[in-house]
Design a protein around this motif. Structure first.
Motif, PDB file in Angstrom:
ATOM      1  N   CYS A  14      37.061  45.800  45.506  1.00 42.89           N
ATOM      2  CA  CYS A  14      36.708  44.572  46.236  1.00 42.89           C
ATOM      3  C   CYS A  14      37.920  43.727  46.594  1.00 42.89           C
ATOM      4  O   CYS A  14      37.776  42.710  47.273  1.00 42.89           O
ATOM      5  CB  CYS A  14      35.707  43.752  45.428  1.00 42.89           C
ATOM      6  SG  CYS A  14      36.457  42.864  44.029  1.00 42.89           S
ATOM      7  N   LYS A  15      39.114  44.121  46.128  1.00 43.03           N
ATOM      8  CA  LYS A  15      40.377  43.413  46.374  1.00 43.03           C
ATOM      9  C   LYS A  15      40.406  42.046  45.691  1.00 43.03           C
ATOM     10  O   LYS A  15      41.169  41.150  46.080  1.00 43.03           O
ATOM     11  CB  LYS A  15      40.675  43.256  47.875  1.00 43.03           C
ATOM     12  CG  LYS A  15      40.440  44.517  48.697  1.00 43.03           C
ATOM     13  CD  LYS A  15      41.137  45.741  48.134  1.00 43.03           C
ATOM     14  CE  LYS A  15      40.797  46.993  48.943  1.00 43.03           C
ATOM     15  NZ  LYS A  15      41.219  48.249  48.270  1.00 43.03           N
ATOM     16  N   GLY A  16      39.570  41.901  44.647  1.00 40.21           N
ATOM     17  CA  GLY A  16      39.554  40.659  43.884  1.00 40.21           C
ATOM     18  C   GLY A  16      40.740  40.535  42.938  1.00 40.21           C
ATOM     19  O   GLY A  16      41.463  41.497  42.677  1.00 40.21           O
ATOM     20  N   MET A  17      40.930  39.338  42.403  1.00 47.72           N
ATOM     21  CA  MET A  17      42.023  39.061  41.483  1.00 47.72           C
ATOM     22  C   MET A  17      41.781  39.752  40.139  1.00 47.72           C
ATOM     23  O   MET A  17      40.633  39.882  39.687  1.00 47.72           O
ATOM     24  CB  MET A  17      42.156  37.552  41.271  1.00 47.72           C
ATOM     25  CG  MET A  17      43.350  37.141  40.423  1.00 47.72           C
ATOM     26  SD  MET A  17      43.525  35.337  40.307  1.00 47.72           S
ATOM     27  CE  MET A  17      42.096  34.952  39.256  1.00 47.72           C
ATOM     28  N   LEU A  18      42.846  40.190  39.490  1.00 43.13           N
ATOM     29  CA  LEU A  18      42.768  40.872  38.208  1.00 43.13           C
ATOM     30  C   LEU A  18      43.313  39.994  37.092  1.00 43.13           C
ATOM     31  O   LEU A  18      44.257  39.228  37.295  1.00 43.13           O
ATOM     32  CB  LEU A  18      43.572  42.177  38.251  1.00 43.13           C
ATOM     33  CG  LEU A  18      43.162  43.218  39.300  1.00 43.13           C
ATOM     34  CD1 LEU A  18      44.199  44.326  39.363  1.00 43.13           C
ATOM     35  CD2 LEU A  18      41.783  43.782  38.996  1.00 43.13           C
TER      36      LEU A  18
END
Length: 317
Positions: A14-18
């Motif tokens: 989803c290209k979300g923050m890790l």
């Protein structure tokens, strides 16, 4: 881990923050979890097995093949020398684009293929990613000849990344396990994207091209080689353009690659060659076809023109 690259890592899906918790990276958005090994980070989202089962089965076949090759190299004792698996390139009077000649004797044709692919593209002090980096030969050569600011090696096979991580200690490179169709970096992270002899294994070509476009900065260059079916070349170019990339070079170098296959045959079938040190019954075909030995199906198709080796440079405008 190179901090500026680590900061640009995102969730593959989803290209979300890790966020990191001990030996895990977790997505703040979709709860995907990735593992941090002592040798590398694995950014494969195993949920893909459920969402795209047929695609994942094909990818697992590639992982098994390359794992078998890596294991065979290690058992035979030639692993430290076997950094390239590409077909290579031999000049034959057609237009040459490389501005540097290789001085590597052992892998000269393979290095020449990389240098021709790079051509006159500026690499020095730029951020580079090699997608489908294999055993790291291209990355070592890029550092030797061009001195990029940083480089990432991404490959779906953990055995390849484990080998690269050990082999290239001291080199300014960051290796990770990842999927070319789900690249775990933020938008506009790289100036140069390299992909050599790898895309034919990707089930969803359009998705790969779109990911390349996404991670490239404006003005960035996609350095791309692939053995394509002759009747698919125009379609693949169209897909690249639909993804937003502009073709600035599209060259048929099949004759140069065939000459290299001829030259490489003796070395690769000798006592220390890949043909004698890798499993001959690979998941996706035998080793002779994998390395395009003279007489193999792939070699004969190139010779007949039904497959073309294309060398492309594309730009994000």
């Amino acid at each position: 881990m190179l901090q500026h690259l680590h900061a640009r890592l995102v969730c593959s899906s989803c290209k979300g923050m890790l966020v990191q918790s001990e030996a895990l990276l977790q997505c703040c958005n979709c709860d995907a979890v990735y593992t941090i090994d002592d040798r590398y980070v694995s950014m494969l989202d195993r949920r893909e097995e459920v969402v795209h089962p047929s695609d994942w089965k094909r990818k697992e076949g590639e992982i098994r093949d390359y794992s078998e090759i890596s294991n065979s190299f290690a058992l035979s004792g030639i692993g430290r020398f076997a950094t390239f698996l590409n077909y290579g390139y031999v000049p034959q009077g057609n237009e040459q684009h490389a501005v540097i000649e290789p001085d590597d004797v052992w892998n000269r044709n393979s290095v020449k293929l990389l240098l021709e692919t790079v051509g006159r593209t500026a690499i020095r002090e730029r951020q580079v990613i090699d997608i489908g980096c294999g055993r790291g030969g291209n990355i070592a050569a890029l550092y030797k000849y061009f001195k990029p600011l940083s480089i990432v090696g991404l490959d779906i096979c953990p055995a390849n990344i484990a080998y690269c991580s050990v082999k290239s200690r001291g080199v300014e490179a960051f290796y990770l396990v990842g999927d070319a169709e789900n690249i775990p970096f933020a938008d506009e992270s790289f100036d140069i994207v390299l992909n050599m002899e790898s895309a034919q294994a990707y089930p969803n070509r359009s998705r790969f091209y779109e990911e390349v476009y996404r991670i490239m900065r404006v003005g960035g260059v996609f350095l791309y080689t692939e053995l394509m079916l002759e009747d698919q070349v125009a379609k693949n170019v169209r897909l690249l353009e639909e993804a937003g990339l502009s073709v600035i070079r599209n060259q048929d170098v099949t004759s140069n690659v065939l000459l290299s296959c001829d030259e490489n045959a003796k070395q690769r079938t000798g006592p220390q060659g890949i043909a004698n040190n890798a499993n001959a019954s690979m998941n996706n075909g035998d080793i002779s076809d994998f390395i395009a030995l003279p007489g193999s199906k792939k070699y004969e198709e190139m010779k007949a023109g039904t497959q073309q080796y294309r060398m492309m440079n594309l730009i994000k405008r």
